[in-house]
Scaffold this active site. Structure first.
Site, PDB file in Angstrom:
ATOM      1  N   ASP A 187       0.454  -7.340  -4.199  1.00 24.43           N
ATOM      2  CA  ASP A 187       1.336  -7.462  -5.352  1.00 24.43           C
ATOM      3  C   ASP A 187       2.129  -8.773  -5.209  1.00 24.43           C
ATOM      4  O   ASP A 187       1.551  -9.826  -4.949  1.00 24.43           O
ATOM      5  CB  ASP A 187       2.226  -6.211  -5.432  1.00 24.43           C
ATOM      6  CG  ASP A 187       3.090  -6.137  -6.682  1.00 24.43           C
ATOM      7  OD1 ASP A 187       2.553  -5.839  -7.758  1.00 24.43           O
ATOM      8  OD2 ASP A 187       4.307  -6.366  -6.576  1.00 24.43           O
TER       9      ASP A 187
ATOM     10  N   HIS B 268      -3.579   0.304  -8.396  1.00 22.90           N
ATOM     11  CA  HIS B 268      -2.728  -0.774  -7.897  1.00 22.90           C
ATOM     12  C   HIS B 268      -2.252  -0.587  -6.463  1.00 22.90           C
ATOM     13  O   HIS B 268      -2.101  -1.560  -5.728  1.00 22.90           O
ATOM     14  CB  HIS B 268      -1.517  -0.917  -8.819  1.00 22.90           C
ATOM     15  CG  HIS B 268      -0.593  -2.019  -8.426  1.00 22.90           C
ATOM     16  ND1 HIS B 268      -0.954  -3.357  -8.510  1.00 22.90           N
ATOM     17  CD2 HIS B 268       0.664  -2.006  -7.916  1.00 22.90           C
ATOM     18  CE1 HIS B 268       0.054  -4.104  -8.083  1.00 22.90           C
ATOM     19  NE2 HIS B 268       1.046  -3.308  -7.718  1.00 22.90           N
TER      20      HIS B 268
END
Length: 323
Positions: free
Chosen positions: A106, A300
């Site tokens: 991320d 994610h």
């Protein structure tokens, strides 16, 4: 294996909490978290990397957890890419480490790729988890996101100081339950949605009843408690400030050479709707030594969703290239 207690180093004006496992004389592997994450987000990877013979290091970065950081609107520029990368270089200095392999997920991935450009003498290799190397674009990224997705897109919404953090700080446990969810759909299903359902306006769901939230909860009770206590301590302001520096970072990186000359591993997640696997196309133009993989059926939160698959890819590459 129990997640280690932190030790602290002074770097670049902050006192950084650092979590370590593995031999001190092993090649250092620094794992950089994103939002809203912590060094703890690498809890499954730290023992695996250490067990492979490496010095595994995961800091709470600026603004997060036991590190924390400066507060207030005037402090926003103190979370730009220069500060975030200088924090890590200073951490290496404090730990007596010349070079390290940097892994990032991320936002941590963005910092990791920039480490290779801003501090190339400190980087032995790079592992991108979900986050590809993204070359500098032709326009201010916030202007671009606003143009494509509108004001409700979460990164655009984060630009308003004091708004999003107030929402999340009100109930840190609920905020963690909101963010840490396994993706409810495949990327192909997401792409088939009407345009007005693809503007990444995640925060509209936050005000609804939890029973209506899509996807399944990823954190068990012990993990939720750890994250909750950490964010009750630090608040969300520092982490959101990273997003408030997109424009500043774009300005700071003007004219920066975008070639990375160390071995790199890119691990994508097949169903990450924000950091999509196809975003890795063209990375070869900037990185001569690049290996790519995609983890199937993964959204994610790769470190938590598919820890065994991620650990296997990371440790295999590390042993081949740095063992």
């Amino acid at each position: 294996m129990k997640f280690p207690e932190p030790h602290y180093v002074d770097t670049n004006g902050i006192r950084m909490a650092v979590y370590e496992q593995g031999p001190k004389n092993g090649v250092a592997v620094v794992m950089c978290h994103g939002f809203p994450e912590l060094g703890y987000s690498w809890r499954h990877q730290l023992p695996a990397v250490a067990g492979a013979g490496f010095r595994a290091i995961a800091p709470d970065q600026r603004g997060y957890g036991n590190t924390g950081g400066p507060k207030g609107p005037d402090a926003v520029p103190l979370y730009d890419i220069a500060h975030l990368t200088d924090d890590l270089a200073g951490m290496l200095d404090a730990l007596g480490i010349d070079k390290a392999v940097f892994a990032g997920h991320d936002w941590g991935g963005m910092v990791t790729w920039q480490m290779a450009l801003r501090h190339p003498d400190r980087v032995a290799g790079v592992i991108g988890v979900n986050t590809p190397f993204i070359p500098r674009g032709p326009i201010d990224p916030i202007a671009g996101m606003r143009m494509v997705f509108g004001e409700d897109m979460y990164i655009v919404y984060f630009q308003k100081f004091g708004i999003a953090e107030k929402i999340f700080d009100a109930d840190a446990a609920r905020s963690m339950r909101f963010w840490y969810r396994k993706s409810a759909m495949k990327l192909t299903d997401f792409d088939a949605l009407p345009a007005d359902q693809k503007n990444l306006s995640f925060l509209k769901s936050f005000d609804t009843d939890e029973s209506t939230w899509l996807g399944t909860q990823l954190l068990n009770a012990e993990e939720l408690d750890y994250y909750t206590k950490a964010f009750e301590k630090s608040g969300f302001e520092g982490g959101i400030n990273w997003y408030r520096n997109f424009t500043r970072n774009w300005q700071l990186t003007e004219g920066q050479t975008e070639k990375i000359d160390v071995p790199c591993l890119m691990i994508s997640a097949a169903d990450d709707i924000v950091l999509r696997p196809e975003m890795t196309a063209g990375m070869e133009n900037h990185i001569a030594d690049l290996e790519k993989h995609v983890i199937a059926d993964c959204g994610h939160w790769t470190q938590s969703e598919k820890p065994d698959e991620l650990n296997a890819l990371m440790t295999d590459w590390l042993k081949r290239r740095f063992g």
